[in-house]
Design an enzyme around this catalytic site. Structure first.
Site, PDB file in Angstrom:
ATOM      1  N   GLY A 172      34.322  36.835  42.996  1.00 16.33           N
ATOM      2  CA  GLY A 172      33.868  36.244  42.426  1.00 16.33           C
ATOM      3  C   GLY A 172      34.144  35.021  41.613  1.00 16.33           C
ATOM      4  CG  ASP A 260      31.900  46.790  43.872  1.00 18.02           C
ATOM      5  OD1 ASP A 260      31.224  47.033  45.101  1.00 18.02           O
ATOM      6  OD2 ASP A 260      32.089  44.903  43.964  1.00 18.02           O
ATOM      7  CE  LYS A 292      32.881  41.262  42.422  1.00 16.71           C
ATOM      8  NZ  LYS A 292      32.762  41.416  44.593  1.00 16.71           N
TER       9      LYS A 292
END
Lengths: 406, 406
Positions: A172, A260, A292
């Site tokens: 990320g 996710d 993230k």
């Protein structure tokens, strides 16, 4: 109905077949319906595939099968297969159970994962499973079952070297290219480092995309073993290996949905490390506004990784690193690879933040010194240069903070 | 990239294209990636399609498009189209908002539905929307937005006859074949009855499957209008009409997932009735252990139907009927059709439970009497014979319980 496999090479991305309209009608299936394909001679291998209907190009007695079907059934052009309507999978009921918040048993999780691998579940059905995990979460036991199930439906590597290591960044953070640094240095020092990476999911480039600018990243497992035997390490695209096929399939849906679920994130990373035969694993969790996870979520995640690592007998270190900014001088495969080379090349000035971030970059030997086999390597995962200095001081005074003692 | 449309006829069930492997690589898309296809000459029509990759059969400068793409873009074999990578749809973020429990605005619901109709959302993404509705529910406003959005992306019928009627059973009870009875009798009495039904979703046969044993059920909207002009009614498969395409697409995913969120159930039924131009609507909710809903849930559903019917200006009756047992003498298309004919044919003894259930079957005229145009019809939806007797008694003493006064 018996049909002859057509002469095409068709990569549908999933097990799919094409029939002429009349043949489909005879079988009583509409397009996007599911068919069970069986090889009569072997009488054991069968696969459920999605149907596409064509008007020409395929004859009445012919079935065109996608590459995925060919691979799984081991059928070739001209061979005969038995075709019938496929009944809906039982695991769909289990997914709905999870969606209602029921905790699943080991057997139930295994049935879902095995149906995902066998392609008995459609993309929409796998999406429902991802959504259920996202909505209801999975407890420790369920996550263990998930990892076990993913492992049992894939292949595992085994190495003679005692020190099989791996690292994983949650990702990320653009430009966060530590893998090529860590793998290069650790393998040069004699550690076995079977590293597989993903292509871009959330950022402009995945590690596999970056490596691909200078080297091939798609190999078979057989070829991979040879590479590791020769060089101690590899840096490849995990998707091509098919070592944990359940994980690859779930990830392809997560990529579409851009969600996710935590249990799947844990299972995905740990199943890959376990399948690769790793014993010592470093997990990097970047936190911050552009990462993230937040620091609080990162801490919770760290605990979960540690508990699962312990359960599966891994020697694991989980570090939280500052992920509030992009790292390095550029974002995108070629620019990121340039940064990596600049860091590794003693004649170049690499970007300082990437040098700081690269675990094992700041060794107790100077840059430019030749790293020899079996040399001791610090694995401090430092967030900044001052922090690293502190850590080095700590190292001298205390027990080394490292992933393995060699 | 400019490509030429290939010569195939390919029913993929969704907008999909095939490219040769090399062409796909040039565009930077893998199989199951999404492409934007545009007709350069028109410069307005474009569509997002899923990619399949083939090694032979398609040339480098060629693109094979599915029937769905041909229909939407209006392109023909040999025509040139402009192709590029498609960016992910914004509505996916809105779906995730719903999944988190946020109430959606009118504009947001419309964006999701319009992306479903334009095929900008993949099957997995639509599955996530279904899952979000199932998990988080939708309030009255959101359900209204959903119905409005489904209606605005489809076609609507209009009739000159003031008395356009319809009925709908929630389904799930095997053999519950009231539609052919009700439609036949009501249309004979001069009511306009544009009835579309589904194929099997939860039971062995949908009404459309049953009718198909003796008549064609797949028509275009144009042909449908002609049929209704001539006979006052129709009994067709709704899926072939494409009147509310958003609903058809959501239903095809629900069918795969075997979940039926309440808001979508309400929207699906009401949007179809409104699109068909119906003014008087009877909704039958069978309840009980083998039915889709319990009595308590049926009552809640009844209230919701009534509120929505009122909002959309429909004259609506909602009845709860005993759905604890299968109805009629047989289950499956042919046996159910036989039951229907036995009920309608005065020389045969029809199954009593089906006669009881059939709205409008027990008229104030005797069986065998010729029903004449404009004749008054009772629409008591009776659960059992004793109940019917009570109702008839009530009818004689009070104001008739009917769906419309003619």
């Amino acid at each position: 109905m018996e049909l002859k496999v057509g002469s095409w090479s068709w990569a549908a991305g999933l097990p799919a077949v094409m029939l002429r309209e009349k043949t489909a009608k005879k079988l009583g299936v509409h397009e996007k319906g599911r068919l069970l394909i069986r090889v009569p001679s072997t009488n054991k291998k069968e696969i459920s595939a999605v149907l596409d209907v064509v008007k020409r190009k395929v004859s009445k007695k012919e079935i065109v099968v996608s590459e995925e079907v060919k691979k799984i059934l081991g059928v070739k052009e001209g061979q005969k297969v038995e075709v019938e309507i496929s009944s809906p999978p039982k695991s769909l009921d289990l997914i709905k159970k999870k969606l209602k918040g029921v905790v699943l048993t080991k057997k139930e999780v295994k049935e879902i994962i095995s149906d995902i691998v066998n392609n008995s579940l459609s993309e929409a059905e796998v999406a429902l499973f991802v959504s259920a995990m996202y909505q209801k979460g999975m407890n420790f036991d369920e996550t263990v079952f998930l990892i076990d199930a993913i492992l049992s439906t894939g292949n595992r590597l085994h190495f003679r070297n005692k020190f099989v290591v791996d690292k994983h960044s949650i990702g990320g953070i653009p430009g966060n290219r530590t893998t090529p640094l860590v793998v290069s240095i650790c393998s040069a020092a004699g550690l076995t480092f079977p590293k597989s990476s993903s292509r871009a999911i959330t950022s402009a480039a995945g590690t596999a995309d970056v490596i691909e600018t200078i080297a091939n990243v798609e190999f078979s497992i057989k070829k991979l073993k040879k590479i590791i035997e020769k060089t101690n390490a590899c840096m490849v695209w995990g998707g091509a290996l098919g070592m944990v096929p359940a994980d690859s399939k779930i990830i392809s849906i997560e990529k579409q949905l851009k969600i996710d679920p935590e249990a799947q994130l844990l299972a995905s990373i740990l199943s890959k490390k376990l399948a690769a035969g790793s014993k010592y694993v470093l997990i990097d969790i970047p936190y911050g506004s552009s990462a993230k996870v937040s620091l609080a979520k990162g801490r919770r995640l760290k605990k979960k990784f540690e508990d699962l690592g312990k359960y599966f007998g891994l020697k694991m270190k989980v570090v939280l690193t500052d992920g509030s900014n992009p790292i390095g001088r550029g974002v995108g495969p070629i620019l990121e690879m340039k940064d990596v080379i600049d860091v590794l090349d003693p004649s170049e000035d690499g970007p300082l933040d990437l040098e700081d971030k690269g675990a094992g970059i700041f060794l107790h030997v100077k840059r430019g010194d030749k790293i020899v086999k079996k040399q001791k390597i610090l694995t401090i995962y430092a967030e900044s240069k001052p922090r690293l200095k502190e850590a080095l001081k700590f190292y001298k005074q205390n027990k080394p903070v490292d992933i393995c003692h060699i």
